[in-house]
Motif scaffolding. Structure first.
Motif, PDB file in Angstrom:
ATOM      1  N   ASP A 135       0.804  -1.221   0.000  1.00 33.05           N
ATOM      2  CA  ASP A 135       0.000   0.000   0.000  1.00 33.05           C
ATOM      3  C   ASP A 135       0.844   1.281   0.000  1.00 33.05           C
ATOM      4  OD1 ASP A 135      -2.305  -1.515  -0.019  1.00 33.05           O
ATOM      5  OD2 ASP A 135      -2.609  -1.378   2.149  1.00 33.05           O
ATOM      6  N   LEU A 136       2.153   1.146   0.083  1.00 38.66           N
ATOM      7  CA  LEU A 136       3.020   2.319   0.072  1.00 38.66           C
ATOM      8  C   LEU A 136       3.189   2.833  -1.349  1.00 38.66           C
ATOM      9  CD1 LEU A 136       5.898   1.142   2.412  1.00 38.66           C
ATOM     10  CD2 LEU A 136       4.240   2.934   2.907  1.00 38.66           C
ATOM     11  N   SER A 137       3.214   4.126  -1.488  1.00 37.30           N
ATOM     12  CA  SER A 137       3.464   4.688  -2.820  1.00 37.30           C
ATOM     13  C   SER A 137       4.964   4.696  -3.088  1.00 37.30           C
ATOM     14  CB  SER A 137       2.913   6.109  -2.923  1.00 37.30           C
ATOM     15  OG  SER A 137       3.723   7.013  -2.199  1.00 37.30           O
ATOM     16  N   ASP A 138       5.312   4.512  -4.344  1.00 36.69           N
ATOM     17  CA  ASP A 138       6.717   4.584  -4.740  1.00 36.69           C
ATOM     18  C   ASP A 138       7.286   5.956  -4.419  1.00 36.69           C
ATOM     19  OD1 ASP A 138       6.703   1.979  -5.658  1.00 36.69           O
ATOM     20  OD2 ASP A 138       6.359   2.547  -7.747  1.00 36.69           O
ATOM     21  N   ARG A 139       6.458   6.960  -4.537  1.00 36.13           N
ATOM     22  CA  ARG A 139       6.893   8.331  -4.259  1.00 36.13           C
ATOM     23  C   ARG A 139       7.321   8.489  -2.791  1.00 36.13           C
ATOM     24  NH1 ARG A 139       3.672  13.532  -6.340  1.00 36.13           N
ATOM     25  NH2 ARG A 139       5.397  14.965  -6.105  1.00 36.13           N
ATOM     26  N   HIS A 140       6.539   7.900  -1.882  1.00 41.58           N
ATOM     27  CA  HIS A 140       6.885   7.999  -0.458  1.00 41.58           C
ATOM     28  C   HIS A 140       8.178   7.237  -0.172  1.00 41.58           C
ATOM     29  CE1 HIS A 140       6.238   8.675   3.805  1.00 41.58           C
ATOM     30  NE2 HIS A 140       6.569   7.407   4.003  1.00 41.58           N
ATOM     31  N   ILE A 141       8.300   6.032  -0.710  1.00 41.18           N
ATOM     32  CA  ILE A 141       9.514   5.244  -0.496  1.00 41.18           C
ATOM     33  C   ILE A 141      10.725   5.979  -1.064  1.00 41.18           C
ATOM     34  CG2 ILE A 141      10.722   3.094  -1.049  1.00 41.18           C
ATOM     35  CD1 ILE A 141       7.927   1.746  -1.041  1.00 41.18           C
ATOM     36  N   ASP A 142      10.594   6.559  -2.256  1.00 34.58           N
ATOM     37  CA  ASP A 142      11.696   7.315  -2.855  1.00 34.58           C
ATOM     38  C   ASP A 142      12.078   8.516  -1.989  1.00 34.58           C
ATOM     39  OD1 ASP A 142      11.853   5.565  -4.973  1.00 34.58           O
ATOM     40  OD2 ASP A 142      10.761   6.869  -6.370  1.00 34.58           O
ATOM     41  N   SER A 143      11.085   9.178  -1.422  1.00 37.36           N
ATOM     42  CA  SER A 143      11.343  10.314  -0.547  1.00 37.36           C
ATOM     43  C   SER A 143      12.127   9.883   0.693  1.00 37.36           C
ATOM     44  CB  SER A 143      10.017  10.967  -0.141  1.00 37.36           C
ATOM     45  OG  SER A 143      10.226  11.952   0.822  1.00 37.36           O
ATOM     46  N   VAL A 144      11.723   8.756   1.276  1.00 35.92           N
ATOM     47  CA  VAL A 144      12.443   8.231   2.441  1.00 35.92           C
ATOM     48  C   VAL A 144      13.861   7.846   2.032  1.00 35.92           C
ATOM     49  CG1 VAL A 144      12.531   6.358   4.141  1.00 35.92           C
ATOM     50  CG2 VAL A 144      10.346   7.471   3.630  1.00 35.92           C
ATOM     51  N   LEU A 145      13.994   7.163   0.910  1.00 35.87           N
ATOM     52  CA  LEU A 145      15.309   6.721   0.437  1.00 35.87           C
ATOM     53  C   LEU A 145      16.258   7.903   0.252  1.00 35.87           C
ATOM     54  CD1 LEU A 145      17.112   4.410  -0.653  1.00 35.87           C
ATOM     55  CD2 LEU A 145      16.114   4.855  -2.898  1.00 35.87           C
ATOM     56  N   ILE A 146      15.782   8.948  -0.370  1.00 37.01           N
ATOM     57  CA  ILE A 146      16.618  10.130  -0.602  1.00 37.01           C
ATOM     58  C   ILE A 146      17.042  10.769   0.719  1.00 37.01           C
ATOM     59  CG2 ILE A 146      16.583  12.500  -1.505  1.00 37.01           C
ATOM     60  CD1 ILE A 146      14.848  11.309  -3.843  1.00 37.01           C
ATOM     61  N   SER A 147      16.099  10.883   1.654  1.00 33.24           N
ATOM     62  CA  SER A 147      16.450  11.504   2.936  1.00 33.24           C
ATOM     63  C   SER A 147      17.418  10.623   3.729  1.00 33.24           C
ATOM     64  CB  SER A 147      15.201  11.817   3.759  1.00 33.24           C
ATOM     65  OG  SER A 147      14.636  10.651   4.306  1.00 33.24           O
ATOM     66  N   LEU A 148      17.264   9.299   3.633  1.00 34.61           N
ATOM     67  CA  LEU A 148      18.210   8.411   4.320  1.00 34.61           C
ATOM     68  C   LEU A 148      19.603   8.575   3.729  1.00 34.61           C
ATOM     69  CD1 LEU A 148      16.279   5.030   4.774  1.00 34.61           C
ATOM     70  CD2 LEU A 148      16.480   6.948   6.366  1.00 34.61           C
ATOM     71  N   HIS A 149      19.676   8.555   2.417  1.00 31.56           N
ATOM     72  CA  HIS A 149      20.959   8.614   1.733  1.00 31.56           C
ATOM     73  C   HIS A 149      21.691   9.939   1.973  1.00 31.56           C
ATOM     74  CE1 HIS A 149      23.945   7.672  -1.287  1.00 31.56           C
ATOM     75  NE2 HIS A 149      23.727   8.842  -1.850  1.00 31.56           N
ATOM     76  N   HIS A 150      20.972  11.036   1.918  1.00 29.05           N
ATOM     77  CA  HIS A 150      21.614  12.351   1.967  1.00 29.05           C
ATOM     78  C   HIS A 150      21.694  12.969   3.360  1.00 29.05           C
ATOM     79  CE1 HIS A 150      22.194  12.782  -2.304  1.00 29.05           C
ATOM     80  NE2 HIS A 150      20.974  12.314  -2.491  1.00 29.05           N
TER      81      HIS A 150
END
Length: 108
Positions: free
Chosen positions: A50-65
């Motif tokens: 049920d998670l949107s790809d957009r939300h996961i991508d947002s989390v991924l970017i914030s984790l990485h940077h």
């Protein structure tokens, strides 16, 4: 700034706490993609499908940077496999007590 104050400051962010909880629950190094998905699920209480790809991508970017570099600089996480996998550091010190207190009874 004192080392203890910097470490507490690193723990003062909900997303960073969820990163540490995910890593603690997993007990083995996680890919950053899997970690981002797990953190997104914890933030939203949604199952993975049920998670949107957009939300996961947002989390991924914030984790990485932002969040993983901060946690690494404070000695709370360590990277392996050419920085593609992340795990809890071997010695969390007092941070482990803080994690246990914050998430007591809330592990998923």
């Amino acid at each position: 700034m004192d080392d203890d104050v910097r470490r507490l400051n690193a723990l003062a962010n909900t997303r960073r706490l969820l990163v540490l909880l995910s890593l603690k629950e997993n007990e083995t190094p996680m890919s950053i993609d899997a970690l981002a998905t797990d953190v997104a699920m914890k933030e939203t209480d949604f199952p993975n499908e049920d998670l949107s790809d957009r939300h996961i991508d947002s989390v991924l970017i914030s984790l990485h940077h932002a969040h993983l570099p901060k946690l690494e600089s404070e000695g709370l996480v360590a990277f392996s496999d050419g920085e593609t996998r992340v795990a809890l550091a071997d010695d969390l010190g007092d941070a482990e007590n803080i994690l246990d207190a914050v998430f007591e009874g809330k592990e998923t």
